[in-house]
Design a protein around this motif. Sequence first.
Motif, PDB file in Angstrom:
ATOM      1  N   ASN A 126      -8.562  -4.308  -1.843  1.00 42.08           N
ATOM      2  CA  ASN A 126      -9.087  -5.546  -1.257  1.00 42.08           C
ATOM      3  C   ASN A 126      -8.249  -6.008  -0.077  1.00 42.08           C
ATOM      4  O   ASN A 126      -8.771  -6.569   0.881  1.00 42.08           O
ATOM      5  N   ALA A 127      -6.946  -5.791  -0.140  1.00 43.36           N
ATOM      6  CA  ALA A 127      -6.060  -6.221   0.937  1.00 43.36           C
ATOM      7  C   ALA A 127      -6.261  -5.381   2.190  1.00 43.36           C
ATOM      8  O   ALA A 127      -6.364  -5.913   3.298  1.00 43.36           O
ATOM      9  N   ASP A 128      -6.312  -4.066   2.026  1.00 39.97           N
ATOM     10  CA  ASP A 128      -6.503  -3.161   3.171  1.00 39.97           C
ATOM     11  C   ASP A 128      -6.933  -1.802   2.628  1.00 39.97           C
ATOM     12  O   ASP A 128      -6.109  -0.897   2.456  1.00 39.97           O
ATOM     13  N   GLY A 129      -8.213  -1.686   2.352  1.00 39.90           N
ATOM     14  CA  GLY A 129      -8.765  -0.476   1.744  1.00 39.90           C
ATOM     15  C   GLY A 129      -8.484   0.782   2.544  1.00 39.90           C
ATOM     16  O   GLY A 129      -8.179   1.829   1.972  1.00 39.90           O
ATOM     17  N   MET A 142       0.822  -1.190   0.000  1.00 39.73           N
ATOM     18  CA  MET A 142       0.000   0.000   0.000  1.00 39.73           C
ATOM     19  C   MET A 142       0.866   1.253   0.000  1.00 39.73           C
ATOM     20  O   MET A 142       0.597   2.183  -0.703  1.00 39.73           O
ATOM     21  N   ARG A 143       1.908   1.220   0.840  1.00 38.18           N
ATOM     22  CA  ARG A 143       2.715   2.420   1.010  1.00 38.18           C
ATOM     23  C   ARG A 143       3.491   2.778  -0.249  1.00 38.18           C
ATOM     24  O   ARG A 143       3.868   3.914  -0.431  1.00 38.18           O
ATOM     25  N   LEU A 144       3.760   1.831  -1.114  1.00 35.29           N
ATOM     26  CA  LEU A 144       4.489   2.126  -2.337  1.00 35.29           C
ATOM     27  C   LEU A 144       3.571   2.273  -3.537  1.00 35.29           C
ATOM     28  O   LEU A 144       3.887   2.998  -4.472  1.00 35.29           O
ATOM     29  N   LEU A 145       2.424   1.638  -3.508  1.00 36.02           N
ATOM     30  CA  LEU A 145       1.503   1.705  -4.637  1.00 36.02           C
ATOM     31  C   LEU A 145       0.966   3.119  -4.847  1.00 36.02           C
ATOM     32  O   LEU A 145       0.926   3.609  -5.979  1.00 36.02           O
ATOM     33  N   ALA A 146       0.593   3.789  -3.780  1.00 33.32           N
ATOM     34  CA  ALA A 146       0.016   5.140  -3.916  1.00 33.32           C
ATOM     35  C   ALA A 146       0.989   6.129  -4.567  1.00 33.32           C
ATOM     36  O   ALA A 146       0.614   6.810  -5.524  1.00 33.32           O
ATOM     37  N   PRO A 147       2.253   6.226  -4.108  1.00 31.52           N
ATOM     38  CA  PRO A 147       3.155   7.145  -4.804  1.00 31.52           C
ATOM     39  C   PRO A 147       3.503   6.651  -6.213  1.00 31.52           C
ATOM     40  O   PRO A 147       3.703   7.459  -7.118  1.00 31.52           O
ATOM     41  N   ALA A 148       3.543   5.342  -6.413  1.00 35.91           N
ATOM     42  CA  ALA A 148       3.825   4.808  -7.752  1.00 35.91           C
ATOM     43  C   ALA A 148       2.741   5.224  -8.733  1.00 35.91           C
ATOM     44  O   ALA A 148       3.025   5.571  -9.884  1.00 35.91           O
ATOM     45  N   GLU A 149       1.493   5.210  -8.278  1.00 29.10           N
ATOM     46  CA  GLU A 149       0.392   5.672  -9.132  1.00 29.10           C
ATOM     47  C   GLU A 149       0.579   7.136  -9.503  1.00 29.10           C
ATOM     48  O   GLU A 149       0.424   7.517 -10.655  1.00 29.10           O
ATOM     49  N   MET A 173       0.443  -6.863 -14.711  1.00 25.69           N
ATOM     50  CA  MET A 173      -0.626  -6.368 -13.845  1.00 25.69           C
ATOM     51  C   MET A 173      -0.962  -4.942 -14.240  1.00 25.69           C
ATOM     52  O   MET A 173      -0.094  -4.077 -14.245  1.00 25.69           O
ATOM     53  N   SER A 174      -2.208  -4.713 -14.545  1.00 22.82           N
ATOM     54  CA  SER A 174      -2.644  -3.375 -14.920  1.00 22.82           C
ATOM     55  C   SER A 174      -2.727  -2.489 -13.686  1.00 22.82           C
ATOM     56  O   SER A 174      -2.800  -2.979 -12.553  1.00 22.82           O
ATOM     57  N   ALA A 175      -2.733  -1.188 -13.909  1.00 22.03           N
ATOM     58  CA  ALA A 175      -2.854  -0.238 -12.802  1.00 22.03           C
ATOM     59  C   ALA A 175      -4.161  -0.467 -12.053  1.00 22.03           C
ATOM     60  O   ALA A 175      -4.195  -0.429 -10.826  1.00 22.03           O
ATOM     61  N   GLY A 176      -5.226  -0.716 -12.779  1.00 16.10           N
ATOM     62  CA  GLY A 176      -6.520  -0.969 -12.135  1.00 16.10           C
ATOM     63  C   GLY A 176      -6.501  -2.215 -11.273  1.00 16.10           C
ATOM     64  O   GLY A 176      -7.044  -2.232 -10.165  1.00 16.10           O
ATOM     65  N   ARG A 177      -5.854  -3.247 -11.771  1.00 18.81           N
ATOM     66  CA  ARG A 177      -5.780  -4.492 -10.994  1.00 18.81           C
ATOM     67  C   ARG A 177      -4.918  -4.294  -9.745  1.00 18.81           C
ATOM     68  O   ARG A 177      -5.253  -4.799  -8.663  1.00 18.81           O
ATOM     69  N   ALA A 178      -3.816  -3.577  -9.870  1.00 20.78           N
ATOM     70  CA  ALA A 178      -2.977  -3.297  -8.705  1.00 20.78           C
ATOM     71  C   ALA A 178      -3.762  -2.504  -7.664  1.00 20.78           C
ATOM     72  O   ALA A 178      -3.686  -2.789  -6.469  1.00 20.78           O
ATOM     73  N   ARG A 179      -4.525  -1.522  -8.121  1.00 21.91           N
ATOM     74  CA  ARG A 179      -5.334  -0.704  -7.215  1.00 21.91           C
ATOM     75  C   ARG A 179      -6.391  -1.565  -6.516  1.00 21.91           C
ATOM     76  O   ARG A 179      -6.573  -1.469  -5.298  1.00 21.91           O
ATOM     77  N   ARG A 180      -7.098  -2.397  -7.268  1.00 27.33           N
ATOM     78  CA  ARG A 180      -8.129  -3.264  -6.674  1.00 27.33           C
ATOM     79  C   ARG A 180      -7.513  -4.230  -5.663  1.00 27.33           C
ATOM     80  O   ARG A 180      -8.091  -4.478  -4.606  1.00 27.33           O
ATOM     81  N   THR A 181      -6.338  -4.751  -5.980  1.00 29.50           N
ATOM     82  CA  THR A 181      -5.659  -5.657  -5.055  1.00 29.50           C
ATOM     83  C   THR A 181      -5.332  -4.942  -3.750  1.00 29.50           C
ATOM     84  O   THR A 181      -5.540  -5.483  -2.661  1.00 29.50           O
TER      85      THR A 181
END
Length: 67
Positions: free
Chosen positions: A31-34, A1-8, A20-28
């Motif tokens: 789902n893991a910890d919204g 989570m901590r790296l996905l947000a700045p990566a986006e 893995m698409s950006a949408g799929r990474a976001r959904r994952t």
Amino acid sequence: MRLLAPAERLGVLRELQPTMSAGRARRTAENADGAAYADAVSEYAALGRDELREVARAVMAVTSGRG
């Protein structure tokens, strides 16, 4: 989570294609910890590119055992 947000925000997720698409990474992440993902997105929303790069470096250092 901590790296996905700045990566986006930095547009790095485009490099994950086609595995893995950006949408799929976001959904994952959602789902893991919204709540954690939403907090990270909110925390990084106001940062500029240079600040986001520093955040990404710091998170990567911690997660790779160098921090």
